[in-house]
Design an enzyme around this catalytic site. Sequence first.
Site, PDB file in Angstrom:
ATOM      1  N   ALA A  13       0.798  -1.227   0.000  1.00 46.62           N
ATOM      2  CA  ALA A  13       0.000   0.000   0.000  1.00 46.62           C
ATOM      3  C   ALA A  13       0.828   1.274   0.000  1.00 46.62           C
ATOM      4  O   ALA A  13       0.273   2.373  -0.006  1.00 46.62           O
ATOM      5  CB  ALA A  13      -0.929   0.015   1.216  1.00 46.62           C
ATOM      6  N   GLU A  43       2.970   5.598   5.779  1.00 48.14           N
ATOM      7  CA  GLU A  43       2.522   6.819   6.460  1.00 48.14           C
ATOM      8  C   GLU A  43       2.143   7.897   5.443  1.00 48.14           C
ATOM      9  O   GLU A  43       1.190   8.662   5.662  1.00 48.14           O
ATOM     10  CB  GLU A  43       3.629   7.336   7.391  1.00 48.14           C
ATOM     11  N   TYR A 174       8.767 -13.749 -12.695  1.00 47.92           N
ATOM     12  CA  TYR A 174       7.542 -12.965 -12.563  1.00 47.92           C
ATOM     13  C   TYR A 174       6.373 -13.659 -13.261  1.00 47.92           C
ATOM     14  O   TYR A 174       5.291 -13.820 -12.687  1.00 47.92           O
ATOM     15  CB  TYR A 174       7.760 -11.564 -13.148  1.00 47.92           C
TER      16      TYR A 174
END
Length: 269
Positions: A13, A43, A174
């Site tokens: 995130a 943050e 990947y």
Amino acid sequence: MSEIQKVAVVTGAGSGVGRAVALALTGAGWSVALAGRRPEALEETARLAAERAMDAGDAGAAGDSGALPGGRTLVVPADVTRPEDVDRLFASVRSGFGPLGLLFNNAGMFGPPVPLEDLTYEQWRSVVDVNLTGAFLCAQGAFRAMKEQDPQGGRIINNGSISAHVPRPNSVAYTSTKHAVTGLTKSLSLDGRAYRIACGQIDIGNAATEMTARMTTGVQQADGTTAVEPVMDVTDVARTVLHMARLPLEANVQFATVMATAMPYIGRG
């Protein structure tokens, strides 16, 4: 979402797709646990969410009836490859927010774009550990929470990739993990039926993020040439995830592909 609180976990995130989705969810009133390895980046996402909530509140006070109050955020630094971190993440959500409605299983990494024979074991393991094992651990944590809570149920959305369908050159780690994520999605969908746990997957192509910056300077194509590829706004990805998240648990988007319209995907290779 019927009977399930609007509480979400977003992994990865702190930047890119994860940040965009977290902001879209909080803007729609969800409370979101922000998970990732870098506390400072998480943050910053929390700060952006708070700013947008304040702006929405100001717009509402000015008479904009369409403005939604932003949801709360909870910063939880976590390495998704570590089972103890994942356990702590879901415990923090349970104590801080309550029943879990959504996991956006997003944390991932590319790995170096080198020929297969030059990829080291350590590089292979790093990609597998984050993209596959990390996705499994987080899905397992969400599944346990959604199965145990009352009422049961929730939704898991896995971040796949265009590479879950076709590879790029020099992307064996990947591509292998993203094909495996598709299997994870299907297994979760089947195993979750009895508990009202829906699972879908979003396959993203060339969203403009830090991870895809090289697309705008030129990347290797299947024929060996190098070409600049078009990208799309990452908020278009976030809107798609939000649509999937808002569905009642009786409905599910199993697979969605969101891509830059002109990228060389259809016909790749």
